[in-house]
Design a protein around this motif. Structure first.
Motif, PDB file in Angstrom:
ATOM      1  N   THR A 159      26.556 -10.151  22.825  1.00 33.31           N
ATOM      2  CA  THR A 159      27.067  -8.876  21.968  1.00 33.31           C
ATOM      3  C   THR A 159      27.159  -8.731  20.984  1.00 33.31           C
ATOM      4  OG1 THR A 159      29.063 -10.355  22.561  1.00 33.31           O
ATOM      5  CG2 THR A 159      29.096  -9.080  24.266  1.00 33.31           C
ATOM      6  N   GLU A 160      27.569  -7.967  20.481  1.00 34.85           N
ATOM      7  CA  GLU A 160      27.405  -7.175  19.038  1.00 34.85           C
ATOM      8  C   GLU A 160      28.052  -8.723  18.044  1.00 34.85           C
ATOM      9  OE1 GLU A 160      25.537  -5.909  17.067  1.00 34.85           O
ATOM     10  OE2 GLU A 160      24.717  -5.069  18.537  1.00 34.85           O
ATOM     11  N   ASP A 161      29.520  -9.313  18.610  1.00 29.86           N
ATOM     12  CA  ASP A 161      29.630 -10.423  18.360  1.00 29.86           C
ATOM     13  C   ASP A 161      28.681 -11.463  18.041  1.00 29.86           C
ATOM     14  OD1 ASP A 161      32.328  -8.428  17.153  1.00 29.86           O
ATOM     15  OD2 ASP A 161      33.347  -9.262  19.217  1.00 29.86           O
ATOM     16  N   ARG A 163      25.981 -12.159  18.265  1.00 28.61           N
ATOM     17  CA  ARG A 163      24.910 -11.808  17.433  1.00 28.61           C
ATOM     18  C   ARG A 163      25.451 -12.244  15.497  1.00 28.61           C
ATOM     19  NH1 ARG A 163      21.372  -6.689  20.101  1.00 28.61           N
ATOM     20  NH2 ARG A 163      20.923  -7.399  21.963  1.00 28.61           N
TER      21      ARG A 163
END
Length: 450
Positions: A159-161, A163
């Motif tokens: 997820t973006e978090d 990453r």
């Protein structure tokens, strides 16, 4: 604690744009694979298993050249890292200890780091090597809660978090061998790449109530090589680190950036290395030796007080004893230059012994090859070999003997004898002038005709 190595070396390395398997591209004179094997060898492993694929025969030859006891298994179809490690199962069937998974294209993981992983394995079931990345890019991320490693998430599936995490996965793992293969059996390929990820064993282990931990190292140790540009970067990193270590150990490098070292180069304290010297594999230079500029050494031993170069080449099998001298434009191969002997100018000494205190004149050649076989030349102690002498092997020059300049020596020379083997000089008065006049007249005639 017994250890075995599993070294993954099956990839083709498409980005290298080469027929040579990726792990066989050299850094500091040795294939990347050998660097990984050498680091792991410091743990004195019970078994070393290399998982080959593309170019398996070449990979096998390189592995056995370094360690003839290494086992090579073939991953005929590349289905991911977990699948690759699984190929080592039979080779380690009777092994009861810790398996460490290394990568043939990640050559700089240090023995100290591997020791730290082994230590961490005393309290954790699975240990992963991580690093804080300056640019995390597409690395897998380590998800840690407190002192516990919870899981590894691949970039494609993050997820973006996730990453945003900068603690990244090197891929190096230490785990009890039986547990490692048991966890791999449970790995699936339900991910974006459709591959069997070795990293999935962390989540599987945690789900079983087992413990996982992360050991960290400097990012430089985890440098992976996937392209020619990265290969050059890895070479530069190795050279910079190796030069710094030598200087810390008391070696003088007059122009460090111009000296190129091999993985196994050994140079003693107070040795002096001038600019533009290249060391191939298998070189030992003892304390106080002096290697002068633009020399190339491989497979040789240089003793204390010896001087090499400038512009000298020492090939495999060369032994320079104390205070020997090999000068400019001299090539030595498979030969012993004994204590205090001198080969100072424009000579080739191959398959030979040069005795203590001998002096080899400029332009001397040991004619060691008859077109089929090599032959030996023995030059005794304190012998004086006149300039431009051809020593046609096999031949023995006795202690204290001398050869006249320009001689072609085809028979043994007794100790203290003088050997002359050349046509007598003939002088014809006025012939030079007449010859020049004839040649000039011929040239003038040719020019008129054109």
């Amino acid at each position: 604690m017994s250890t075995s190595l599993i070294i993954l070396a099956a990839g083709k390395g498409t980005r290298m744009n080469s027929e040579l398997p990726k792990v066989l591209h050299p850094i500091a004179g040795d294939p990347m694979l050998v660097h990984a094997m050498a680091a792991g060898a410091m743990l004195e492993p019970v078994h070393t298993v290399v998982v080959a694929g593309h170019g398996a025969a070449e990979v096998t030859a390189a592995a056995h050249a370094y360690d003839e006891t290494a086992r090579v298994v073939v991953q005929s179809e590349q289905l991911g890292t977990a699948h690759a490690v699984a190929q080592a199962r039979d080779a380690l069937a009777d092994f009861n200890g810790t398996a460490i998974v290394l990568y043939g294209d990640t050559p700089f993981v240090s023995p100290d780091t591997l020791e730290q992983m082994m230590e961490a394995g005393k309290t954790a079931d699975v240990v992963v090597l991580g690093f804080e990345a300056a640019d995390p890019g597409r690395y897998g991320r380590l998800v840690v809660e407190g002192a516990s490693l919870e899981r590894i998430i691949e970039y494609k599936d993050a997820t973006e978090d996730e990453r945003a995490i900068t603690l990244c996965n090197s891929g190096v793992i230490a785990c009890n061998a039986a547990l490692l293969f048991d966890l791999i059996d449970a790995v699936g390929n339900q991910n974006a790449a459709g591959e069997y990820y070795l990293t999935d064993i962390i989540g599987l282990a945690r789900a079983r109530g087992l413990t996982a931990a992360a050991v960290t190292c400097d990012e430089a140790e985890t440098l992976g090589v996937n392209s020619r540009a990265q290969l050059a970067q890895a070479e530069a990193a190795f050279q910079s680190r190796a030069r710094a270590i030598l200087m810390e150990d008391g070696v003088t490098l007059q122009a460090p950036d111009t000296v190129y070292l091999a993985r196994d180069t050994v140079i003693g304290r107070d040795a002096v290395i001038e600019p533009n010297v290249v060391f191939g594999p298998g070189v030992t230079v003892e304390s106080g030796a002096h290697i002068r500029a633009f020399s190339h050494l491989e497979g040789c031993h240089v003793s204390q007080g010896a001087i090499v170069g400038p512009y000298a080449r020492l090939r495999p099998g060369t032994e320079l004893e104390e205070n020997a001298r090999v000068g400019n434009f001299v090539e030595v191969k498979n030969a012993v230059i004994a204590e205090g002997a001198k080969v100072n100018h424009l000579s080739y000494i191959g398959d030979a012994f040069v005795g203590a205190g001998a002096n080899i004149g400029a332009g001397t050649i040991t004619c060691n090859y008859d077109g089929v076989m090599k032959h030996h030349t023995h030059i005794g102690a304190r012998a004086f070999i006149g300039s431009n002498t051809m020593l046609v092997a096999p031949v023995h020059i006795g202690d204290g003997a001398m050869t006249g300049s320009g001689s072609v020596i085809t028979s043994d020379v007794e100790p203290d004898a003088l050997a002359l083997a050349r046509a007598p000089q003939v002088e014809k008065p006025g012939m030079a002038r007449k010859l020049f006049e004839m040649l000039k007249a011929k040239k003038a005639k040719q020019q008129r005709g054109s």
